[in-house]
Design a protein around this motif. Structure first.
Motif, PDB file in Angstrom:
ATOM      1  N   ILE A  26      35.027  41.203  41.184  1.00  0.00           N
ATOM      2  CA  ILE A  26      34.918  42.424  40.394  1.00  0.00           C
ATOM      3  C   ILE A  26      35.448  43.617  41.184  1.00  0.00           C
ATOM      4  CG2 ILE A  26      33.264  44.044  39.363  1.00  0.00           C
ATOM      5  CD1 ILE A  26      31.612  41.495  38.583  1.00  0.00           C
ATOM      6  N   GLY A  27      35.122  43.679  42.463  1.00  0.00           N
ATOM      7  CA  GLY A  27      35.615  44.766  43.299  1.00  0.00           C
ATOM      8  C   GLY A  27      37.131  44.812  43.328  1.00  0.00           C
ATOM      9  N   ALA A  28      37.756  43.658  43.466  1.00  0.00           N
ATOM     10  CA  ALA A  28      39.218  43.605  43.486  1.00  0.00           C
ATOM     11  C   ALA A  28      39.786  44.012  42.135  1.00  0.00           C
ATOM     12  CB  ALA A  28      39.680  42.196  43.863  1.00  0.00           C
ATOM     13  N   ALA A  29      39.172  43.521  41.065  1.00  0.00           N
ATOM     14  CA  ALA A  29      39.665  43.843  39.728  1.00  0.00           C
ATOM     15  C   ALA A  29      39.558  45.340  39.427  1.00  0.00           C
ATOM     16  CB  ALA A  29      38.908  43.029  38.680  1.00  0.00           C
ATOM     17  N   LYS A  30      38.532  45.982  39.965  1.00  0.00           N
ATOM     18  CA  LYS A  30      38.319  47.403  39.718  1.00  0.00           C
ATOM     19  C   LYS A  30      39.098  48.300  40.671  1.00  0.00           C
ATOM     20  CE  LYS A  30      34.226  48.873  38.766  1.00  0.00           C
ATOM     21  NZ  LYS A  30      32.781  49.151  38.814  1.00  0.00           N
ATOM     22  N   ALA A  31      39.823  47.729  41.607  1.00  0.00           N
ATOM     23  CA  ALA A  31      40.507  48.529  42.619  1.00  0.00           C
ATOM     24  C   ALA A  31      41.479  49.540  42.020  1.00  0.00           C
ATOM     25  CB  ALA A  31      41.247  47.620  43.608  1.00  0.00           C
ATOM     26  N   ASP A  32      42.082  49.183  40.884  1.00  0.00           N
ATOM     27  CA  ASP A  32      43.035  50.103  40.260  1.00  0.00           C
ATOM     28  C   ASP A  32      42.380  51.009  39.215  1.00  0.00           C
ATOM     29  OD1 ASP A  32      42.575  48.282  38.262  1.00  0.00           O
ATOM     30  OD2 ASP A  32      44.682  47.784  37.920  1.00  0.00           O
ATOM     31  N   GLY A  33      41.050  50.999  39.176  1.00  0.00           N
ATOM     32  CA  GLY A  33      40.328  51.906  38.298  1.00  0.00           C
ATOM     33  C   GLY A  33      39.841  51.291  37.000  1.00  0.00           C
ATOM     34  N   HIS A  34      40.275  50.067  36.688  1.00  0.00           N
ATOM     35  CA  HIS A  34      39.808  49.406  35.469  1.00  0.00           C
ATOM     36  C   HIS A  34      39.961  47.900  35.602  1.00  0.00           C
ATOM     37  CE1 HIS A  34      44.120  49.327  34.736  1.00  0.00           C
ATOM     38  NE2 HIS A  34      43.899  48.408  33.817  1.00  0.00           N
ATOM     39  N   VAL A  35      39.239  47.185  34.780  1.00  0.00           N
ATOM     40  CA  VAL A  35      39.321  45.723  34.740  1.00  0.00           C
ATOM     41  C   VAL A  35      40.064  45.378  33.454  1.00  0.00           C
ATOM     42  CG1 VAL A  35      38.030  43.559  34.665  1.00  0.00           C
ATOM     43  CG2 VAL A  35      37.140  45.488  35.987  1.00  0.00           C
ATOM     44  N   ASP A  36      41.295  44.841  33.612  1.00  0.00           N
ATOM     45  CA  ASP A  36      42.058  44.507  32.408  1.00  0.00           C
ATOM     46  C   ASP A  36      41.597  43.166  31.837  1.00  0.00           C
ATOM     47  OD1 ASP A  36      43.507  42.334  33.615  1.00  0.00           O
ATOM     48  OD2 ASP A  36      45.059  43.700  34.321  1.00  0.00           O
ATOM     49  N   GLY A  37      42.127  42.804  30.705  1.00  0.00           N
ATOM     50  CA  GLY A  37      41.709  41.592  30.009  1.00  0.00           C
ATOM     51  C   GLY A  37      41.904  40.326  30.819  1.00  0.00           C
ATOM     52  N   ASP A  38      43.045  40.210  31.506  1.00  0.00           N
ATOM     53  CA  ASP A  38      43.305  39.019  32.323  1.00  0.00           C
ATOM     54  C   ASP A  38      42.311  38.918  33.476  1.00  0.00           C
ATOM     55  OD1 ASP A  38      45.434  38.169  30.755  1.00  0.00           O
ATOM     56  OD2 ASP A  38      46.955  39.125  32.035  1.00  0.00           O
ATOM     57  N   GLU A  39      42.037  40.050  34.120  1.00  0.00           N
ATOM     58  CA  GLU A  39      41.082  40.051  35.230  1.00  0.00           C
ATOM     59  C   GLU A  39      39.688  39.693  34.740  1.00  0.00           C
ATOM     60  OE1 GLU A  39      43.384  43.488  37.864  1.00  0.00           O
ATOM     61  OE2 GLU A  39      41.855  44.068  36.417  1.00  0.00           O
ATOM     62  N   GLN A  40      39.308  40.241  33.605  1.00  0.00           N
ATOM     63  CA  GLN A  40      37.990  39.937  33.051  1.00  0.00           C
ATOM     64  C   GLN A  40      37.874  38.454  32.725  1.00  0.00           C
ATOM     65  OE1 GLN A  40      36.827  42.556  29.880  1.00  0.00           O
ATOM     66  NE2 GLN A  40      35.007  41.378  29.405  1.00  0.00           N
ATOM     67  N   LYS A  41      38.926  37.871  32.172  1.00  0.00           N
ATOM     68  CA  LYS A  41      38.913  36.446  31.861  1.00  0.00           C
ATOM     69  C   LYS A  41      38.763  35.609  33.128  1.00  0.00           C
ATOM     70  CE  LYS A  41      41.559  32.752  29.590  1.00  0.00           C
ATOM     71  NZ  LYS A  41      40.714  31.785  30.183  1.00  0.00           N
ATOM     72  N   ARG A  42      39.486  35.965  34.190  1.00  0.00           N
ATOM     73  CA  ARG A  42      39.370  35.230  35.452  1.00  0.00           C
ATOM     74  C   ARG A  42      37.949  35.289  35.995  1.00  0.00           C
ATOM     75  NH1 ARG A  42      44.395  38.314  37.480  1.00  0.00           N
ATOM     76  NH2 ARG A  42      46.053  37.192  36.409  1.00  0.00           N
ATOM     77  N   ILE A  43      37.335  36.454  35.907  1.00  0.00           N
ATOM     78  CA  ILE A  43      35.960  36.623  36.401  1.00  0.00           C
ATOM     79  C   ILE A  43      34.999  35.781  35.577  1.00  0.00           C
ATOM     80  CG2 ILE A  43      34.057  38.266  36.642  1.00  0.00           C
ATOM     81  CD1 ILE A  43      36.328  40.390  37.281  1.00  0.00           C
ATOM     82  N   PHE A  44      35.086  35.892  34.259  1.00  0.00           N
ATOM     83  CA  PHE A  44      34.166  35.139  33.399  1.00  0.00           C
ATOM     84  C   PHE A  44      34.387  33.636  33.517  1.00  0.00           C
ATOM     85  CE2 PHE A  44      33.684  39.066  30.514  1.00  0.00           C
ATOM     86  CZ  PHE A  44      32.631  39.524  31.271  1.00  0.00           C
ATOM     87  N   ASP A  45      35.646  33.201  33.697  1.00  0.00           N
ATOM     88  CA  ASP A  45      35.919  31.772  33.907  1.00  0.00           C
ATOM     89  C   ASP A  45      35.261  31.288  35.197  1.00  0.00           C
ATOM     90  OD1 ASP A  45      37.366  31.654  31.556  1.00  0.00           O
ATOM     91  OD2 ASP A  45      39.341  31.590  32.542  1.00  0.00           O
ATOM     92  N   ALA A  46      35.346  32.098  36.248  1.00  0.00           N
ATOM     93  CA  ALA A  46      34.723  31.728  37.524  1.00  0.00           C
ATOM     94  C   ALA A  46      33.210  31.643  37.375  1.00  0.00           C
ATOM     95  CB  ALA A  46      35.100  32.730  38.613  1.00  0.00           C
ATOM     96  N   VAL A  47      32.629  32.582  36.650  1.00  0.00           N
ATOM     97  CA  VAL A  47      31.178  32.576  36.419  1.00  0.00           C
ATOM     98  C   VAL A  47      30.775  31.304  35.685  1.00  0.00           C
ATOM     99  CG1 VAL A  47      29.333  33.721  35.120  1.00  0.00           C
ATOM    100  CG2 VAL A  47      30.888  35.072  36.531  1.00  0.00           C
ATOM    101  N   GLU A  48      31.540  30.916  34.687  1.00  0.00           N
ATOM    102  CA  GLU A  48      31.234  29.685  33.941  1.00  0.00           C
ATOM    103  C   GLU A  48      31.336  28.458  34.841  1.00  0.00           C
ATOM    104  OE1 GLU A  48      29.898  29.247  30.903  1.00  0.00           O
ATOM    105  OE2 GLU A  48      29.724  31.431  30.950  1.00  0.00           O
TER     106      GLU A  48
END
Length: 119
Positions: free
Chosen positions: A16-38
């Protein structure tokens, strides 16, 4: 993890920290995070942590401080790198700052990047 939280949650926080580095979490980043959580099979409370972390400020120093071993440091880098495509200078700068704080040698980072490119 050195912070006392489950290391799986620390990995998610790193993503999440890496995804937010540019100020927002885009759809692809959010999907990667949620896939990892699953894939981690986290319980409902841990999944709630993910939503809280999405709204929390990013601190690469705090993330790096959770690594108790060199292996955990490498895993934190991998999780962070997997979450994003560092195509923007700010994302690259975030990863560089994280690497410095984790104390990872350049040759190991190169090896980890190659590992990700091969997957």
């Amino acid at each position: 993890a050195a912070s006392g939280e489950a290391f799986e949650l620390t990995l998610v926080r790193a993503m999440i920290g890496a995804a937010k580095a540019d100020g927002h979490v885009d759809g692809d980043e959010q999907k990667r995070i949620f896939d990892a959580v699953e894939r981690m099979g986290l319980d409902a409370a841990a999944k709630g942590f993910v939503f809280d972390a999405l709204n929390a400020p990013v601190d690469p120093a705090a993330i790096a401080a959770t690594a108790a071993t060199r292996e955990q440091a490498a895993q934190l880098y991998l999780a962070s790198r997997m979450a994003i495509d560092p195509d923007q200078p700010i994302e690259r700068a975030y990863l560089d700052a994280l690497v410095q704080r984790l104390g990872l040698p350049d040759d190991l980072v190169l090896q980890l990047d190659r590992q990700l490119a091969g997957s």
